[in-house]
Design a protein around this motif. Sequence first.
Motif, short mmCIF file in Angstrom:
data_model
loop_
_atom_site.label_atom_id
_atom_site.label_comp_id
_atom_site.label_asym_id
_atom_site.label_seq_id
_atom_site.Cartn_x
_atom_site.Cartn_y
_atom_site.Cartn_z
N HIS A 42 33.21 40.37 38.00
CA HIS A 42 32.78 41.05 39.23
C HIS A 42 31.95 40.12 40.12
O HIS A 42 32.07 40.15 41.34
N ALA A 45 34.42 37.73 41.82
CA ALA A 45 35.27 38.38 42.83
C ALA A 45 34.48 38.89 44.03
O ALA A 45 35.07 39.30 45.03
N LEU A 47 32.34 41.45 43.82
CA LEU A 47 32.15 42.89 43.67
C LEU A 47 30.75 43.21 43.14
O LEU A 47 30.37 44.37 43.06
N PRO A 72 31.92 37.98 51.32
CA PRO A 72 32.40 39.29 50.85
C PRO A 72 33.70 39.14 50.07
O PRO A 72 34.41 38.13 50.21
N ALA A 73 34.01 40.14 49.26
CA ALA A 73 35.18 40.07 48.38
C ALA A 73 36.45 39.73 49.15
O ALA A 73 37.27 38.92 48.68
N GLU A 74 36.59 40.30 50.35
CA GLU A 74 37.86 40.10 51.08
C GLU A 74 38.00 38.69 51.63
O GLU A 74 39.09 38.27 52.01
N VAL A 78 39.85 35.55 45.94
CA VAL A 78 39.85 35.62 44.47
C VAL A 78 40.51 36.96 44.10
O VAL A 78 39.94 38.02 44.37
N VAL A 80 42.20 39.96 41.74
CA VAL A 80 41.87 40.59 40.45
C VAL A 80 43.03 41.47 40.00
O VAL A 80 43.54 42.27 40.78
N TYR A 99 50.49 44.98 50.23
CA TYR A 99 49.17 45.35 50.77
C TYR A 99 48.33 44.10 51.08
O TYR A 99 47.78 43.96 52.16
N GLY A 100 48.25 43.21 50.12
CA GLY A 100 47.44 42.00 50.32
C GLY A 100 48.10 41.02 51.28
O GLY A 100 47.44 40.45 52.15
N ARG A 103 47.59 41.34 54.93
CA ARG A 103 46.23 41.09 55.42
C ARG A 103 45.89 39.60 55.44
O ARG A 103 44.75 39.22 55.66
N THR A 146 48.69 41.16 43.49
CA THR A 146 47.58 40.20 43.56
C THR A 146 48.08 38.82 43.99
O THR A 146 47.46 38.16 44.84
N ALA A 149 48.80 38.27 47.69
CA ALA A 149 47.64 38.11 48.58
C ALA A 149 47.23 36.63 48.67
O ALA A 149 46.22 36.31 49.29
#
Lengths: 351, 226
Positions: A42, A45, A47, A72-74, A78, A80, A99-100, A103, A146, A149
């Motif tokens: 976490h 990543a 989080l 930030p995570a985005e 990295v 997951v 989805y990834g 973006r 994953t 992304a």
Amino acid sequence: MFLHVDVEKKFEGFQCRVDFSLQSEKCGVFGPSGSGKTTLMHMLAGLLQPDRGIIKLNDMTLFDREAGINLPAEARRVGVVFQHAHLFPHMSVKKNLFYGLNRIPVQQRNIDPEHLISVLQVENLLNRSVAKLSGGERQRVALGRTILACPHLILLDEPLSGLDGMLKYQIIPHLRRVFAEFSIPMLFISHSLEEMRLMTEEVLVMNNGLIENQMSTEELARTKLGCGGRGYTNILRLESPEDLGKLLSYRWGDVPLMLVKTEKPAAGEFALNSRDILLFKKHPEATSARNMLPCIVRKTYQTDWLVGVELDCQGNTIITEIVPQSLDELDVRPGSEVVAVFKASAIQRLY
Amino acid sequence: MSPLSPEDLLAIRLSLQVALTATVLALPVGFAVAYLLALTNVRGKAVLEGIVNLPLVLPPVVTGYLLLLLLGRNGWLGHFLGLFDIRIIFTLRGAVIASAVVGFPLLVRSIRIGLEGIDKQYIQASRTLGAKWWDTLFTITIPLCSRAILAGTTLMFARSLGEFGATIVLAGNMPGVTQTIPLAIYQYTSTPGGDSMALSLCLVSIVLSFAVLLIGEAANRKLSRR
């Protein structure tokens, strides 16, 4: 990949303090439940924010408390893969997969979706609802999501622990194939020695929130032989398949091996656990096992639980295990001749 | 001859208008408050929760009176709005505000339960896949608690349709201006010979509330099939 982590995080009654650097593309974090593996994941990543320290991935600083950096995570790139896949239930498989990717700026997209979908063998699932996927299919889609992304590092948080043994062996080839094909650095988190052995090359051993050891996975697997009844997983590269009806014949170097015919014959990597190998002092005349390999003992080593025996089988290396009593009774020592015996069904395909 | 007078029809229209406006206005605020309570670690959550739930436990008349003190000509907010020539009390705006305040806790409570029921790893997964927090909010969080949002909206709308105590204190009972169905029924019951008219409006009220619940249930089923 270069990953440097020196962070600390305190909770009530638990402290996670880790300091390590990794350069291998296939790394693992091994340790029992509650050892701090998920906390570490976490923090990497984005989080969970560490109380102090620094995290660097390649030339990018992900976290530096003193410099006030906390991406930030985005923004970390990295990825997951969660233990229970966590596919978005209100989206189709295809929407989950993309989805990834949707973006990521177009110029940063370095994975061909069609190729990945074909490697993961999820072409026929694209329009399905995720509720209708099996456990193995869910993990394959989660992995694909994953990877698409385009992360610089993938963290796999016990992705196989929710699957039963058979299913696990069906997923491992996909994982190995994908990471071999797309060369994405990964950190594989697990408490399973077997999974660690099959998926990684270098491993961090965690306990009580600390890194106890950093070693090659091969060394860890040998050291832990017999721990909790677990054996050592020999990985065999088998070639020249031949269909013999109910059995398949392969060549392991110059050594012929027999396997149960469960799929189309194809060269690849296979697993053979040390628990499934019997040692005989002389060639057993009559036995149901289809594989009887004359070997020379290269060395023996004592673990906390068993004795590991490294065998030379016409130039190939294989590790088996025996109890100390057998070591004395069979007089197993470096240079002695033995016969390694195992069933055709003991060998399972990996890749 | 229609059992409903033109004033009754106007009261029905006003009721629907007030309930719809109150629900639409309260929804984004209610979602934000529920989000704060369910998914963040801000300080003073207990106090915020207490304030939000107060209208649920207070008699509506008390809520209406407190609103009157706040929004009346001499109230600090009412005085401020008066500077811009905005009047709240004894207007339709007052009826909307009274309905919104009384129905607000039901809305927040439903959405909060929905948000708390979302597995946080969906949100984490979305963030690690490159989605910013607002992107995650619209693509993951809201769709995953859509049934709770719908349930809260339905409850609030139905509650607004039946709101009486706070409305009569803050907005008064002026036919054609602030008189909603419950206020019209109240007026009929205090007028000699108005029983049959009150009964007609009661039936309308039952039909409307039942229709709202049916529509809500149908939408809920549709969402659950997704």
